[in-house]
Design an enzyme around this catalytic site. Structure first.
Site, PDB file in Angstrom:
ATOM      1  CG  HIS A   1      62.248  36.709 -81.306  1.00 21.58           C
ATOM      2  ND1 HIS A   1      63.172  37.603 -80.651  1.00 21.58           N
ATOM      3  CD2 HIS A   1      61.108  37.370 -80.487  1.00 21.58           C
ATOM      4  CE1 HIS A   1      63.195  38.427 -80.177  1.00 21.58           C
ATOM      5  NE2 HIS A   1      61.719  38.654 -79.855  1.00 21.58           N
ATOM      6  NE  ARG A   2      62.545  41.697 -81.272  1.00 23.45           N
ATOM      7  CZ  ARG A   2      63.288  42.051 -80.356  1.00 23.45           C
ATOM      8  NH1 ARG A   2      64.425  42.955 -80.710  1.00 23.45           N
ATOM      9  NH2 ARG A   2      63.070  42.273 -78.829  1.00 23.45           N
ATOM     10  CG  HIS A   9      61.903  45.465 -80.027  1.00 30.21           C
ATOM     11  ND1 HIS A   9      62.559  46.322 -79.135  1.00 30.21           N
ATOM     12  CD2 HIS A   9      61.097  44.686 -79.549  1.00 30.21           C
ATOM     13  CE1 HIS A   9      62.182  45.711 -77.696  1.00 30.21           C
ATOM     14  NE2 HIS A   9      61.661  44.720 -78.142  1.00 30.21           N
TER      15      HIS A   9
END
Length: 265
Positions: free
Chosen positions: A20-21, A62
């Site tokens: 995740h990221r 993000h």
């Protein structure tokens, strides 16, 4: 059920370890350092977020504003990519990461080709009603430039982006990121059919036993975010998810490998 994308380094367990990221528990999110660490930790896919710069370059970040993860101020869309790339995107996480920059999507694709699959999330703030020349078309062109179509899963909370991507290329893999208001109480299977997508992404909190039964029956791949505890990882795997987004891909990888070994023994 089959996965919507191919993996470069699959162990054929029909489950995807998604960073995740990047390995964002250990490195500043959405940076090359986080992505390279995720690959080294055995992740099978990297999830990243994209917005557009002032000069129309898909950039990996993000938030629509710069303050949280860089030393910049204001909105991403108000700066050219050249200006954005000069910002410090790592010091907020730790002084030793001060050399990290905001990468372009192209830079990440260059790195990932031949190594690791990607889940490219198109942020709502960059989506418009326009089909041509928007972030979806620009991102898709880059994916095709690096011949990564088979290894990329697009996703978005904005259902316009999902629709646009399928209009641009019906064969590109797209996941609907569940957003309650746009979904109008429709079940996952209904949404997948309506938007002609290849997978369903949602929070682990939303993925109830009822949803698990429905998606399993309809043979819909489901990917859940963001799970960092082993107990919860195990619970979601046993509930039948096709993959998990985690800030700790090393922990998830180890757990999955151990579960796989114990099943095989």
């Amino acid at each position: 059920m089959s996965l919507p994308v191919s993996l470069y380094n699959s162990n054929h367990d029909h489950f995807v370890v998604i960073a995740h990221r990047g390995a964002s528990a250990y490195y500043p999110e959405n940076t090359m350092g986080a992505f390279k660490a995720a690959y080294d930790m055995g992740a099978e896919m990297i999830e990243l977020d994209i917005l557009l710069s002032k000069d129309g370059v898909p950039v990996v970040i993000h938030d629509e504003t710069l303050e949280r993860t860089t030393n910049g101020k204001g909105k991403v869309e108000d700066y050219t990519f050249d200006e954005l790339s000069r910002l410090d995107a790592g010091s907020w996480f730790g002084a030793e990461h001060s050399n990290e920059q905001i990468p372009s999507l192209e830079e990440v694709l260059q790195y990932a080709k031949g190594k690791i699959a990607l889940n490219i999330e198109i942020k709502t703030e960059a989506v418009t009603d326009r089909l041509k020349g928007g972030i979806e078309e620009k991102a898709l062109e880059l994916v095709k430039k690096y011949d990564m179509q088979e290894y990329v899963l697009f996703s978005s909370f904005d259902y316009r982006a999902v629709t646009h991507l399928k209009e641009l290329d019906v064969n590109i893999a797209v996941a609907l990121l569940y957003e309650k208001q746009q979904s109008k109480n429709k079940r996952p299977a209904q949404l997948v059919e309506e938007y002609r997508v290849d997978a369903f992404n949602c929070s682990y909190r939303q993925f109830s036993k009822k949803w698990a039964e429905q998606t399993s029956e309809a043979e819909i791949p489901v990917f859940v975010y963001t799970v960092n505890s082993e107990r919860r990882m195990k619970k979601m795997i046993n509930r039948g998810v096709s993959g998990i987004f985690s800030d700790k891909p090393d922990v998830l990888r180890q757990l999955v490998d151990n579960m796989w070994k114990s099943k095989g023994s």
